[in-house]
Design a protein around this motif. Structure first.
Motif, PDB file in Angstrom:
ATOM      1  N   UNK A   6      17.037  12.076  15.966  1.00  0.00           N
ATOM      2  CA  UNK A   6      16.154  13.223  15.786  1.00  0.00           C
ATOM      3  C   UNK A   6      14.721  12.681  15.632  1.00  0.00           C
ATOM      4  N   UNK A   7      13.770  13.578  15.539  1.00  0.00           N
ATOM      5  CA  UNK A   7      12.367  13.152  15.498  1.00  0.00           C
ATOM      6  C   UNK A   7      12.077  12.260  14.298  1.00  0.00           C
ATOM      7  N   UNK A   8      12.609  12.603  13.137  1.00  0.00           N
ATOM      8  CA  UNK A   8      12.366  11.815  11.918  1.00  0.00           C
ATOM      9  C   UNK A   8      12.888  10.392  12.087  1.00  0.00           C
ATOM     10  N   UNK A  10      13.470   8.758  14.942  1.00  0.00           N
ATOM     11  CA  UNK A  10      12.685   8.071  15.959  1.00  0.00           C
ATOM     12  C   UNK A  10      11.323   7.666  15.411  1.00  0.00           C
ATOM     13  N   UNK A  11      10.670   8.578  14.692  1.00  0.00           N
ATOM     14  CA  UNK A  11       9.364   8.285  14.099  1.00  0.00           C
ATOM     15  C   UNK A  11       9.468   7.100  13.135  1.00  0.00           C
ATOM     16  N   UNK A  12      10.509   7.101  12.307  1.00  0.00           N
ATOM     17  CA  UNK A  12      10.710   6.023  11.347  1.00  0.00           C
ATOM     18  C   UNK A  12      10.878   4.679  12.063  1.00  0.00           C
ATOM     19  N   UNK A  13      11.567   4.677  13.180  1.00  0.00           N
ATOM     20  CA  UNK A  13      11.775   3.457  13.956  1.00  0.00           C
ATOM     21  C   UNK A  13      10.498   3.019  14.665  1.00  0.00           C
ATOM     22  N   UNK A  14       9.865   3.915  15.369  1.00  0.00           N
ATOM     23  CA  UNK A  14       8.726   3.542  16.207  1.00  0.00           C
ATOM     24  C   UNK A  14       7.494   3.157  15.375  1.00  0.00           C
ATOM     25  N   UNK A  15       7.352   3.700  14.177  1.00  0.00           N
ATOM     26  CA  UNK A  15       6.193   3.335  13.354  1.00  0.00           C
ATOM     27  C   UNK A  15       6.281   1.901  12.828  1.00  0.00           C
ATOM     28  N   UNK A  16       7.452   1.281  12.908  1.00  0.00           N
ATOM     29  CA  UNK A  16       7.549  -0.138  12.561  1.00  0.00           C
ATOM     30  C   UNK A  16       6.699  -0.999  13.502  1.00  0.00           C
ATOM     31  N   UNK A  29       1.821   9.271  15.240  1.00  0.00           N
ATOM     32  CA  UNK A  29       2.008  10.408  14.332  1.00  0.00           C
ATOM     33  C   UNK A  29       3.198  11.241  14.792  1.00  0.00           C
ATOM     34  N   UNK A  30       3.736  12.070  13.891  1.00  0.00           N
ATOM     35  CA  UNK A  30       4.810  12.981  14.318  1.00  0.00           C
ATOM     36  C   UNK A  30       4.282  13.954  15.379  1.00  0.00           C
ATOM     37  N   UNK A  31       5.186  14.673  16.013  1.00  0.00           N
ATOM     38  CA  UNK A  31       4.799  15.648  17.027  1.00  0.00           C
ATOM     39  C   UNK A  31       4.021  16.816  16.448  1.00  0.00           C
ATOM     40  N   UNK A  32       3.341  17.531  17.327  1.00  0.00           N
ATOM     41  CA  UNK A  32       2.497  18.669  16.945  1.00  0.00           C
ATOM     42  C   UNK A  32       3.259  19.733  16.151  1.00  0.00           C
ATOM     43  N   UNK A  33       4.471  20.052  16.576  1.00  0.00           N
ATOM     44  CA  UNK A  33       5.262  21.079  15.894  1.00  0.00           C
ATOM     45  C   UNK A  33       5.551  20.661  14.454  1.00  0.00           C
ATOM     46  N   UNK A 117       7.568  11.994   5.902  1.00  0.00           N
ATOM     47  CA  UNK A 117       7.964  11.521   7.230  1.00  0.00           C
ATOM     48  C   UNK A 117       9.124  10.537   7.124  1.00  0.00           C
ATOM     49  N   UNK A 118       9.076   9.654   6.123  1.00  0.00           N
ATOM     50  CA  UNK A 118      10.082   8.606   5.998  1.00  0.00           C
ATOM     51  C   UNK A 118      11.331   9.055   5.244  1.00  0.00           C
ATOM     52  N   UNK A 119      11.163   9.915   4.241  1.00  0.00           N
ATOM     53  CA  UNK A 119      12.277  10.253   3.345  1.00  0.00           C
ATOM     54  C   UNK A 119      12.669  11.723   3.375  1.00  0.00           C
ATOM     55  N   UNK A 120      11.968  12.513   4.175  1.00  0.00           N
ATOM     56  CA  UNK A 120      12.291  13.933   4.248  1.00  0.00           C
ATOM     57  C   UNK A 120      11.536  14.749   3.207  1.00  0.00           C
TER      58      UNK A 120
END
Length: 188
Positions: A6-8, A10-16, A29-33, A117-120
């Motif tokens: 899910x987006x969270x 993927x974001x957590x992975x790619x920000x590494x 950054x996370x997506x616009x939505x 973003x990282x922990x919900x």
């Protein structure tokens, strides 16, 4: 990547990649939505925090619990030690080379957003403060956080911008912060 995310996740992975890229102008950054949802309906930890010498301290209490004082140390959040939370976040922040100054600045200014973003976005935060004090704190929207912040820490007490005219009619403009909450609307 071997499975769907899910987006969270993927974001957590790619920000590494931020620490690997080492360029302060590369920002993931996370997506616009997600950003729009967070700005209008998202719920966050309602504190301004400071990371000092490997510890996490409360700078502003923007929650409904008035018993929590400035300067109190947060030992854990939802059962996870502050040092583990900070380690997880710091790995994902933008930086210039190996410099840690900018990631610490981000942590001190945007902890609640990056934590979400990282922990919900839990509806409650169980905080362990120094001396084994435990507090259950309700997550709040940005509007509610702003309400408590303005109520407890009025702009007049610490304006981000101040214009002074001296006796020679020379204007001195002092800008301490570009934080929108600290900048009054100047229309003169």
């Amino acid at each position: 990547i071997t499975t769907a995310m899910d987006e969270k996740e993927f974001f957590s992975l790619v920000t590494l990649l931020h620490s690997k890229i080492g360029d302060g102008h590369t920002m993931i950054l996370p997506g616009e939505v997600t950003i729009e949802y967070n700005n209008s309906k998202g719920k966050f930890l309602p504190f301004t925090l400071a990371y000092i010498k490997d510890r996490l301290y409360i700078v502003e209490n923007n929650s409904s619990d008035t018993s929590i004082e400035r300067g109190e140390e947060i030992v854990s959040i939802n059962g996870e030690s502050s040092s583990a939370v900070i380690s997880q976040l710091m790995k994902r922040f933008i930086r210039d080379g190996y410099n840690q100054t900018y990631p610490v600045w981000i942590l001190n200014h945007y902890f609640a957003a990056y934590y979400s973003y990282a922990c919900g976005q839990p509806s409650q935060f169980v905080l362990e403060l120094q001396n084994n004090v435990k507090k259950n704190i309700s997550a709040l929207t940005k509007d509610s956080i702003k309400f408590f912040r303005q109520m407890r820490y009025p702009v007049a007490a610490n304006p981000g911008i101040h214009l002074e005219i001296d006796k020679n009619e020379t204007g001195i403009l002092t800008i301490k912060s570009f934080d929108a909450d600290l900048l009054p609307d100047y229309k003169k």
